[in-house]
Design an enzyme around this catalytic site. Structure first.
Site, PDB file in Angstrom:
ATOM      1  N   HIS A 200      12.134   4.220 -12.976  1.00  0.00           N
ATOM      2  CA  HIS A 200      12.002   4.989 -14.609  1.00  0.00           C
ATOM      3  C   HIS A 200      11.580   6.034 -15.256  1.00  0.00           C
ATOM      4  O   HIS A 200      11.939   6.243 -15.024  1.00  0.00           O
ATOM      5  CB  HIS A 200       9.915   3.975 -14.399  1.00  0.00           C
TER       6      HIS A 200
ATOM      7  N   HIS B 174       0.820  -1.666  -0.111  1.00  0.00           N
ATOM      8  CA  HIS B 174       0.446  -0.366   0.124  1.00  0.00           C
ATOM      9  C   HIS B 174       0.498   1.285  -0.238  1.00  0.00           C
ATOM     10  O   HIS B 174       0.456   2.042  -0.160  1.00  0.00           O
ATOM     11  CB  HIS B 174      -1.031   0.413   1.055  1.00  0.00           C
TER      12      HIS B 174
ATOM     13  N   ARG C 119       7.582   3.303 -25.254  1.00  0.00           N
ATOM     14  CA  ARG C 119       7.023   2.911 -24.551  1.00  0.00           C
ATOM     15  C   ARG C 119       5.636   3.271 -24.285  1.00  0.00           C
ATOM     16  O   ARG C 119       4.870   4.521 -24.813  1.00  0.00           O
ATOM     17  CB  ARG C 119       7.652   3.654 -23.037  1.00  0.00           C
TER      18      ARG C 119
ATOM     19  N   TYR D 295      12.592 -10.112 -13.234  1.00  0.00           N
ATOM     20  CA  TYR D 295      11.628  -9.389 -12.917  1.00  0.00           C
ATOM     21  C   TYR D 295      10.321 -10.259 -13.268  1.00  0.00           C
ATOM     22  O   TYR D 295       9.286 -10.835 -13.207  1.00  0.00           O
ATOM     23  CB  TYR D 295      11.440  -8.256 -13.220  1.00  0.00           C
TER      24      TYR D 295
ATOM     25  N   GLY E 119       3.699   1.632  -2.186  1.00  0.00           N
ATOM     26  CA  GLY E 119       3.987   1.814  -3.497  1.00  0.00           C
ATOM     27  C   GLY E 119       3.035   2.819  -4.432  1.00  0.00           C
ATOM     28  O   GLY E 119       2.471   3.685  -4.079  1.00  0.00           O
TER      29      GLY E 119
ATOM     30  N   GLY F 278      -0.106   0.351  -4.599  1.00  0.00           N
ATOM     31  CA  GLY F 278      -0.645   0.767  -4.174  1.00  0.00           C
ATOM     32  C   GLY F 278      -1.882   1.296  -3.224  1.00  0.00           C
ATOM     33  O   GLY F 278      -2.832   1.575  -2.686  1.00  0.00           O
TER      34      GLY F 278
HETATM   35  P1  GDP Z   1      11.368  -0.453 -18.941  1.00  0.00           P
HETATM   36  O1  GDP Z   1      10.300   0.422 -19.557  1.00  0.00           O
HETATM   37  O2  GDP Z   1      11.438  -1.602 -18.757  1.00  0.00           O
HETATM   38  O3  GDP Z   1      12.831  -0.393 -20.005  1.00  0.00           O
HETATM   39  O4  GDP Z   1      11.967   1.047 -18.115  1.00  0.00           O
HETATM   40  P2  GDP Z   1      12.242   2.199 -17.985  1.00  0.00           P
HETATM   41  O5  GDP Z   1      10.972   2.979 -17.575  1.00  0.00           O
HETATM   42  O6  GDP Z   1      13.341   2.151 -16.830  1.00  0.00           O
HETATM   43  O7  GDP Z   1      12.206   2.808 -19.364  1.00  0.00           O
HETATM   44  C1  GDP Z   1      14.022   2.474 -19.897  1.00  0.00           C
HETATM   45  C2  GDP Z   1      13.845   3.615 -21.767  1.00  0.00           C
HETATM   46  O8  GDP Z   1      14.072   4.842 -21.497  1.00  0.00           O
HETATM   47  C3  GDP Z   1      15.057   2.535 -21.705  1.00  0.00           C
HETATM   48  O9  GDP Z   1      14.978   3.402 -23.143  1.00  0.00           O
HETATM   49  C4  GDP Z   1      15.771   3.831 -21.493  1.00  0.00           C
HETATM   50  O10 GDP Z   1      16.770   4.063 -22.619  1.00  0.00           O
HETATM   51  C5  GDP Z   1      14.790   4.671 -21.655  1.00  0.00           C
HETATM   52  N1  GDP Z   1      15.400   5.985 -21.182  1.00  0.00           N
HETATM   53  C6  GDP Z   1      16.183   7.383 -20.969  1.00  0.00           C
HETATM   54  N2  GDP Z   1      15.991   8.426 -19.605  1.00  0.00           N
HETATM   55  C7  GDP Z   1      16.174   6.861 -18.843  1.00  0.00           C
HETATM   56  C8  GDP Z   1      16.201   7.812 -17.565  1.00  0.00           C
HETATM   57  O11 GDP Z   1      16.878   8.906 -17.125  1.00  0.00           O
HETATM   58  N3  GDP Z   1      15.982   6.911 -17.228  1.00  0.00           N
HETATM   59  C9  GDP Z   1      15.615   5.725 -17.348  1.00  0.00           C
HETATM   60  N4  GDP Z   1      15.233   4.747 -16.409  1.00  0.00           N
HETATM   61  N5  GDP Z   1      15.422   5.379 -18.635  1.00  0.00           N
HETATM   62  C10 GDP Z   1      15.863   6.114 -19.329  1.00  0.00           C
END
Ligand code: GDP
Length: 320
Positions: free
Chosen positions: A183, A15, A213, A140, A17, A20
């Site tokens: 992330h 809860h 993404r 994970y 996070g 949560g």
């Molecule tokens: P994923 O979606 O599981 O790969 O995890 P993330 O949420 O960490 O997203 C990663 C993607 O964002 C990869 O393509 C990274 O190269 C890019 N990215 C760009 N800048 C950043 C940053 O500052 N932090 C993170 N975590 N990812 C980044």
């Protein structure tokens, strides 16, 4: 058995996070007064005896399993043992205790990185275990796949009403803004926010900026959890015969487009430097949400609105 009473005892695991805490806010707002939760120091979900004791004492009727070790691309790659070990332990303990104490419905949460790296897009639930995983988050992912399979097995062998919701990348108030472990969305929000504050002319973005993404606002996944808990069993398993449902917003953006969107919300413009020593990860993970849509659910918040709310929250935090 679906949730039909505001007095039901609902245990929200995890809860504190991102997910949560959104669930607790949402369920409280909707009048559910019998929510159960425990801090990590009061109940370590990796401790099987403690979890069994908690379930035996409090007998939750419904469970949302949002507790997990989570993190961005670098954290996953740096702490593989924690990501696989903690997640396997947490979910095995909670799922088995829920089964033994006769929980009416359990929602197990995971992410769409469970699907094979090279699977066709958008990702359908049926693509599970049809190919190799993305190596940066396989630790994970393997744990979460085991959780999905454990839910399916408990349903098949014992008739448990345990359903798995696989969400696309989440973000929102209360997110982790630590640049090493977060992330991408909170990391970029912080970097752009700091550039505006300090007048910096550039920010560093990991990787090439070309991966795509899909992002889902945390309040929306909380909404989806409530929606799924309220679905009659027949309708739910008609839409998801294997008990697996994707949750997403239905479209994705490149990391570079995300930077532009964030700059628009923050109200600044700076140049981007790409640090290609950092991994790109999977090229794309857009989910097919037709199952949950057929049940009648659609994400209410646009990406721009969600970023606006998250930025507003971030600005209120003294440490960010
Ligand atoms: P994923 O979606 O599981 O790969 O995890 P993330 O949420 O960490 O997203 C990663 C993607 O964002 C990869 O393509 C990274 O190269 C890019 N990215 C760009 N800048 C950043 C940053 O500052 N932090 C993170 N975590 N990812 C980044």
């Amino acid at each position: 058995m679906h949730l039909d009473s505001k007095h039901a005892r609902i245990y929200v695991a995890g809860h504190r996070g991102l997910l949560g805490s959104a669930i607790v806010r949402r369920f409280t707002r909707d009048g559910y007064r019998n929510l159960l939760f425990r801090d990590r120091c009061a109940l370590d979900l990796r401790d099987q005896a403690a979890v069994n004791g908690f379930f035996a004492e409090h007998k939750p009727e419904f469970v949302i399993l949002a507790a997990a070790r989570v993190g961005g691309i670098l954290a996953n790659d740096t702490y593989p043992a924690d990501f696989i070990g903690d997640n396997l332990a947490i979910q095995t303990n909670v799922l088995s205790a829920a089964f033994r104490t006769g929980v009416k419905r359990l929602v197990f949460l995971g992410s769409t990185c469970i699907y094979p790296r090279e699977a066709p897009q958008p990702l359908k639930e049926s693509y599970l275990l049809t190919g190799p995983l993305e190596p940066t988050n396989e630790w994970y992912a393997v744990a979460k796949i085991a959780g999905v399979k454990y839910c399916q097995a408990l349903r098949r062998q014992h008739g448990c009403d345990f359903v798995s919701l696989m969400s696309t990348n989440l973000y929102g108030p209360g997110d982790n803004f630590d640049l090493k472990t977060s992330h991408v969305l909170p990391a970029l929000l912080r970097k752009v926010g700091e550039a505006k504050r300090t007048g910096a002319r550039h920010i560093t973005v990991w990787g090439t900026g070309t991966p795509r993404r899909e992002f889902l606002y945390s309040e929306d996944i909380a909404d989806a959890c409530l929606f799924v808990l309220r679905q009659p069993e027949k309708a739910l398993y008609k839409a998801a015969p294997d008990g697996l449902l994707n949750v997403g917003i239905g479209h994705d953006v490149t990391i570079n487009e995300l930077v532009e969107l964030i700059q628009g919300v923050v109200g600044t413009s700076c140049t981007v430097r790409h640090d290609t020593t950092k991994p790109d990860g999977t090229p794309r993970k857009l989910v097919d949400t037709s199952r949950i849509q057929r049940l009648g659910w659609k994400a209410p918040t646009t990406l721009r609105e969600g970023i606006r709310h998250t930025y507003a929250w971030m600005r209120q935090q003294e440490s960010l």
